[in-house]
Structure formats: structure tokens, C-alpha cells
Design an enzyme around this catalytic site. Sequence first.
Site, mmCIF file in Angstrom:
data_model
loop_
_atom_site.group_PDB
_atom_site.id
_atom_site.type_symbol
_atom_site.label_atom_id
_atom_site.label_comp_id
_atom_site.label_asym_id
_atom_site.label_seq_id
_atom_site.Cartn_x
_atom_site.Cartn_y
_atom_site.Cartn_z
ATOM 1 N N GLN A 168 0.857 -1.186 0.000
ATOM 2 C CA GLN A 168 0.000 0.000 0.000
ATOM 3 C C GLN A 168 0.896 1.241 0.000
ATOM 4 O OE1 GLN A 168 -2.943 0.124 -0.757
ATOM 5 N NE2 GLN A 168 -4.219 1.504 0.423
ATOM 6 N N HIS A 197 -1.831 -4.263 0.474
ATOM 7 C CA HIS A 197 -1.726 -4.611 -0.948
ATOM 8 C C HIS A 197 -2.347 -3.439 -1.685
ATOM 9 C CE1 HIS A 197 -2.306 -7.941 -4.261
ATOM 10 N NE2 HIS A 197 -1.608 -6.898 -4.678
ATOM 11 N N LEU A 198 -1.607 -2.798 -2.571
ATOM 12 C CA LEU A 198 -2.001 -1.528 -3.160
ATOM 13 C C LEU A 198 -3.421 -1.563 -3.717
ATOM 14 C CD1 LEU A 198 -1.310 1.364 -3.954
ATOM 15 C CD2 LEU A 198 -0.284 0.471 -6.053
ATOM 16 N N HIS A 199 -4.252 -0.637 -3.240
ATOM 17 C CA HIS A 199 -5.631 -0.562 -3.707
ATOM 18 C C HIS A 199 -6.228 0.794 -3.382
ATOM 19 C CE1 HIS A 199 -6.088 -1.550 0.555
ATOM 20 N NE2 HIS A 199 -7.345 -1.149 0.494
ATOM 21 N N PHE A 200 -7.173 1.187 -4.204
ATOM 22 C CA PHE A 200 -8.029 2.338 -3.966
ATOM 23 C C PHE A 200 -9.448 1.801 -3.760
ATOM 24 C CE2 PHE A 200 -4.456 3.910 -6.311
ATOM 25 C CZ PHE A 200 -4.240 5.205 -5.864
#
Length: 437
Positions: free
Chosen positions: A200, A237-240
Site C-alpha cells: 500500500q 496490498h495496493l488498492h483504492f
Amino acid sequence: MEMKLTIKRVPTIVSNYQEEAAAERPRGGCGKNCLGDCCLPVSELPVYAFKANPTKLPASQEHAVPSNVFIDLLLGQWEDRMTQGLFRYDVTACETKVIPGNLGFVAQLNEGRHLKKRPTEFRVDRVLQPFDAAKFNFTKVGQEEVLFQFENGGGDDSYFLKSAPTTVADRAPNVVAINVSPIEYGHVLLIPRVLDRLPQRIDQESLLLALHMAAEAASPYFRLGYNSLGAFATINHLHFQAYYLTVPFPVEKAATQRIPLADDGMKSGVKVSKLMNYPVRGLVFEGGNTLNDLADVVSGACIWLQENNVPYNVLISDCGRKVFLFPQCYAEKQALGEVSQELLDTQVNPAVWEISGHIVLKRRDDYEEASEASAWRLLAEVSLSESRFEEVKAYIFDAAGLVQSLAEEETGEADDAIYTPVTVAPQAVTEGCLVLQ
């Protein structure tokens, strides 16, 4: 008086792709049909290809009823997953109201959501932490939760394919999936390059992707949000996140004051303002000659914050033309015992949606007694003090390549104050609230 909100249904479209895709999908993988290396490379999923250069974004029409292929597709597919029983609860049954007051804070009653939501699995005092494959991440999600891939089509028009390979030679796919613990209608996750297992951490490319999604939606009611670690992100964990709510957010109506920039700092066309008389201090970036220009400036600010261990939240608004940035310190104040027990008992963790004015409450008493003053008291605990905010602002201006002009700030202009400021005075905020390495 309070205004009750209701859910607007949309027709479900292209809802039969699941059966077709399942029939055509090659055998193999781990058997769970997940988003990991075992299953995704041999799968096919729908793909929405967005315009490469959305130079002409739609005019902001706050009260217009949006009619857009992207929104109809996303909401239709989201409702399709609801009929399949993929959510942990029915968020459309939750009571929601607009609280009387100048800004119109939105309160939702979602009793027990904190018991059904996935718990945080990492430290809250470090904004940057390495990806840990042993902990929950989106590669473990089933493909039935995915609505479509979201990729740059490379042309001037958008298009949608009901089925397409999920891998390009040198690039992992971006996917849009449902949030199984939603806080609003159409609540989805944008996961950039899911197979690359990015932590993230915002960079220019990921922020630009989120801006493209907002621009493609072309609706003032569809916003994207981002929470850093330490600012109530629960998955590293990279997210929008994104969802659809047909009322203005309070922060969108708050008064702003333009920060004058030196000529060199205005080449990108990005304008910067600060929120005035809002419980959380923040910056507003808007405009830009292109989406890329806006992404450059805002990502530069975000990168400084995360590399200097300052938790923050981001709201993308106005069809991708406006970005709110909030450095915050609530988790740190919790750890230091500086948050009142009354606020802790509400079990509200103020992340991007709460900070923007959409507050999810866990107890009926809190919902029934919700007021503009109570919302303000909660959010004031999130904010940096004025002196710390100015210090942080100076650093991120430097990181984003912005130079504040020595000219006096102009006040009182019609475009500076976009809504009458709230008359309630914020509570004093303790000095500090900058997590140090």
C-alpha cells in the site's frame, strides 16, 4: 430536518459473462479460481479499456442524473454479485441519513460491520511496510468477485470486452473487484497490477490510474479514496476504494482558500487550496493541463508523506479533477492514550470516507444522536495541529515542486469559498501528531 437516503437501482448489464467465461476457461491452477499466479494467467475476464487522453472532462453537474456506460456497467455488475450472495451483509438495507447542518454530514448505521470486516494484520505505526504474501492480499480473492480489468485502451475512445486474456506480455492486469464488506452502494476496489503484489504505497502511475477511473465514471457521485497504512488501511496490498453516493460529501462543500503559487509552480496548471473551517486540515489540488499533471503533483506530495512516515488519506472527487489530501494522526493519538474513551467507544476508525464526511456508525444510539457537532468532535481528533500542518505543507510543497508565492493570498473571491463555512468551532488539537521514523 434529517434527509433519508435511498438506493437507486440500475439495470444489470452483460450479466451472463460469468457462465460464458467459465465454459471457455482452461483447466488448471489451484482449483480456487483465484487472482494468484496459479489461476489468473490462464484465465479470461471482462476488460474495460479507458481513453488514453481524456483531455475534455465532463462539466461538473452536481445535481445531474449521470447516464454513463462505465457507471451503468460497474453498478450493474456490482448488483449482480449481490444477487450471487458474495457480500458479507446487505449494505443497501443499512439506514442512512443526512445530518442537519451547514455541511450535511452523512451518517450510516451498520451494526456489527466491525465484527464482519477483516481485521488489520500489520503495524499501525509504519506507513511503509513490505508486502507479506503470508497475510491476506488480493491474490487470494476469487475471480467471481472481479467485475472487470481496467486498462488503458491507448486510443481516444473507451470500450468494453466481455472476455479477454488477463495477461499482457510484460504487465500484470489492473482489476476492479467488489469490496465484500461494503460501506455503500457500488463499493469496489481498484487494484493496480494485482500480480505484482505492490504494498500500500502510492506512486505516480497508480494515482494516475485512479484519476482515469474517476474521469471515466464522469459522475460527481462516484469518488475514489485511498488510506495509507497508519491511516486505517486494513490490507497492505495496493488498492483504492470507490463507491457511488448521490449526495455531496461535506468536504466537497467546505470553504477553501487558494494558496498563491509562483509562476514556475503553475506550469502544470494545478491549483492548490487549503480547507477552511473544516474539522480536518487538508489540501485541495485541482485542475491541471492533463490528468498526468495532476497525478505528478499529488503523487509527489503523497510520496513525501509516506517516506517520512506521515499517515494520510486521499479523496478523488469531481470526475478526477479534484484531489483532497489529509495528513492525519488519529492512530498515533490512540496509541498515546490521547483519544477520549467516549470516542473510542464508538469504534469508528476515521479513514478517508469518514474524514470526507460519510461516517459509518456501529451503534444505534450513536446513529440516533448523530449531529454536526458530534461529527466535528470525532474528526477534529484526526487533524494535525495548525503548526504541524503548516510544517508538513512546506515539506510536501517542496517535494511536489510547488513554490508558494510571496504575494498576499486573495480572500473573499467567489471561487475560493465554495460553501458557507460551518459556524461550529473545532476543538483544540494537541501539538505533535507526526510519526517519526
